[in-house]
Design a protein around this motif. Structure first.
Motif, PDB file in Angstrom:
ATOM      1  N   ILE A   7       0.838  -1.205   0.000  1.00 39.46           N
ATOM      2  CA  ILE A   7       0.000   0.000   0.000  1.00 39.46           C
ATOM      3  C   ILE A   7       0.877   1.262   0.000  1.00 39.46           C
ATOM      4  N   PHE A   8       2.117   1.126   0.440  1.00 38.18           N
ATOM      5  CA  PHE A   8       3.115   2.213   0.417  1.00 38.18           C
ATOM      6  C   PHE A   8       2.882   3.306   1.449  1.00 38.18           C
ATOM      7  N   ASN A   9       1.887   3.162   2.356  1.00 38.41           N
ATOM      8  CA  ASN A   9       1.713   4.167   3.411  1.00 38.41           C
ATOM      9  C   ASN A   9       2.968   4.269   4.270  1.00 38.41           C
ATOM     10  N   CYS A  10       3.640   3.139   4.483  1.00 39.14           N
ATOM     11  CA  CYS A  10       4.822   3.116   5.342  1.00 39.14           C
ATOM     12  C   CYS A  10       5.931   3.983   4.755  1.00 39.14           C
ATOM     13  N   VAL A  11       6.082   3.918   3.426  1.00 44.89           N
ATOM     14  CA  VAL A  11       7.136   4.692   2.769  1.00 44.89           C
ATOM     15  C   VAL A  11       6.864   6.177   2.942  1.00 44.89           C
ATOM     16  N   GLU A  12       5.579   6.531   2.782  1.00 46.50           N
ATOM     17  CA  GLU A  12       5.219   7.932   2.915  1.00 46.50           C
ATOM     18  C   GLU A  12       5.375   8.409   4.358  1.00 46.50           C
ATOM     19  N   ALA A  13       5.125   7.525   5.310  1.00 43.68           N
ATOM     20  CA  ALA A  13       5.146   7.943   6.710  1.00 43.68           C
ATOM     21  C   ALA A  13       6.567   8.038   7.270  1.00 43.68           C
ATOM     22  N   CYS A  14       7.491   7.250   6.735  1.00 41.58           N
ATOM     23  CA  CYS A  14       8.803   7.121   7.390  1.00 41.58           C
ATOM     24  C   CYS A  14       9.540   8.465   7.469  1.00 41.58           C
ATOM     25  N   PRO A  15       9.811   8.958   8.679  1.00 40.41           N
ATOM     26  CA  PRO A  15      10.520  10.226   8.802  1.00 40.41           C
ATOM     27  C   PRO A  15      11.996  10.115   8.448  1.00 40.41           C
ATOM     28  N   ARG A  16      12.493   8.888   8.286  1.00 43.12           N
ATOM     29  CA  ARG A  16      13.884   8.690   7.921  1.00 43.12           C
ATOM     30  C   ARG A  16      14.033   8.347   6.436  1.00 43.12           C
ATOM     31  N   ASP A  17      12.936   8.464   5.695  1.00 41.12           N
ATOM     32  CA  ASP A  17      12.937   8.207   4.250  1.00 41.12           C
ATOM     33  C   ASP A  17      13.457   6.822   3.883  1.00 41.12           C
TER      34      ASP A  17
END
Lengths: 232, 129
Positions: free
Chosen positions: A203-213
């Motif tokens: 779903i890629f929400n994790c990629v968008e959320a990660c503050p460490r990119d």
């Protein structure tokens, strides 16, 4: 400038349900949301409860939902947000108070993937050498600070609290890809189960959320590929 | 003492269970294979032949050769299992654990099995009158 905040409050001793309260504080546009929250706590309402530690985007303790996105309060500038700034605790965990959630289940999953170096051989005289290319393979996933922004942004995790979650997979990936580690098989056994990587629906929400990119979905994909190719 | 099966929180301790891996790979492979088989099916049944010329006699002729029986058999299995697995995943994602989920999952398994056995039965035992 005036900053309008709408903060979700919940005191388990007096409230049946969480509710929102509005606050207004003075802050610079270049201040972080954390500064505004600490102003509220310091000047307006001392009972506001939140976690924070280093306040510089490294310790990962002030992950929260800001304007509907999981962010570190100490990393996001007020000028980049629409007002009123809506601040909620991360979704999917039990709220202890206000913005503080119970992260025990999160750390249990973290521990379940054995996030430490496993080596069956005796320690060498000096270090265990590694080429730059071998180091590069897990460079991205070493950046994780365990803030839980990714896991609590994941719809698969919201619908299934038993799902190991992106953060734990990132941590497992860091050691599975490490040439010095010998526990890869154990970890793949753990992640190959139905509550492991196969719950991920990209779903890629994790990629968008990660503050460490961190490219979380790519790391999960690499673990999936490892699981696949060790069976064939 | 028996090995514990759950963590303190009640989360089951994972073990090496390749089922979901196979389901995941199956979805991808069957998807690609079905893409071509279904296009082939579409071209033969709807473009080369018109649906008003397709009748019992057409099926008899087609299934006289084992090739088309096998083709249809493979398509039946792949399409049904692909759809079944997709629905299984959706039920798993959207329904909370409980009786409702158990019943829906049971119905899905039963319905898919009936369709699969019924379809396979026709393809294998079909004899023209």
């Amino acid at each position: 400038m005036k900053v309008e905040l709408k903060i979700q409050r919940y005191n388990p001793e007096t409230d049946a349900q969480p509710h929102f309260e509005n606050y207004s504080v003075e802050a610079e546009p270049t201040d972080r949301v954390l500064d505004a929250l600490l102003q509220v706590k310091g000047l307006l309402d001392g009972s506001l409860t939140l976690r924070k530690s280093c306040a510089h985007g490294i310790c990962g303790s002030d992950g929260m939902r800001i304007n509907g996105r999981n962010l570190l309060a100490c990393k996001v500038l007020i000028r980049n947000l629409q007002q009123p700034i809506v601040v909620e605790p991360m979704k999917g965990f039990k709220i202890i108070k206000d913005l503080v959630v119970d992260m025990e289940a999160f750390f249990e999953k973290y521990r379940s993937v054995k996030p430490y170096l496993i080596q069956n051989e005796a320690a060498p005289q000096k270090e265990r050498p590694q080429s730059p290319q071998e180091r590069e393979r897990f460079d991205d996933t070493t950046k994780c600070i365990l803030c839980a922004c990714c896991t609590t942004a994941c719809p698969s995790f919201w619908s299934d609290p038993d799902y190991v979650g992106p953060a734990a997979i990132v941590q497992a990936h860091r050691f599975i890809q490490d040439s010095r580690d010998q526990g890869g098989e154990e970890r793949l056994d753990i992640l190959g189960d139905r509550e492991g990587v196969w719950r991920c629906r990209t779903i890629f929400n994790c990629v968008e959320a990660c503050p460490r990119d961190i490219d979380v979905t790519a790391a999960i994909g690499e673990v999936k590929r490892k699981l696949l190719f060790r069976k064939i | 003492m028996p090995e514990p099966t759950h963590y303190k929180s009640g989360r089951p301790i994972p073990y090496d269970n390749p089922f979901e891996l196979f389901a995941w790979v199956f979805m991808r492979i069957s998807g690609i294979v079905l893409l071509f088989m279904a296009i082939g099916h579409l071209v033969i049944m709807h473009l080369i032949n018109s649906i008003d010329t397709i009748n019992y006699q057409f099926v008899v002729q087609r299934w006289a050769t084992p090739f088309w029986r096998i083709y249809d058999g493979i398509m039946l299995f792949l399409a049904l299992l692909h759809g079944f697995n997709g629905l299984r995943t959706i039920l798993d994602d959207y329904l909370r654990p409980g009786m409702w989920k158990k019943w829906c999952t049971f119905l899905l398994y039963a319905f898919s099995l009936i369709l699969l056995v019924g379809g396979a039965w026709v393809i294998i035992t079909f004899k023209p009158k």
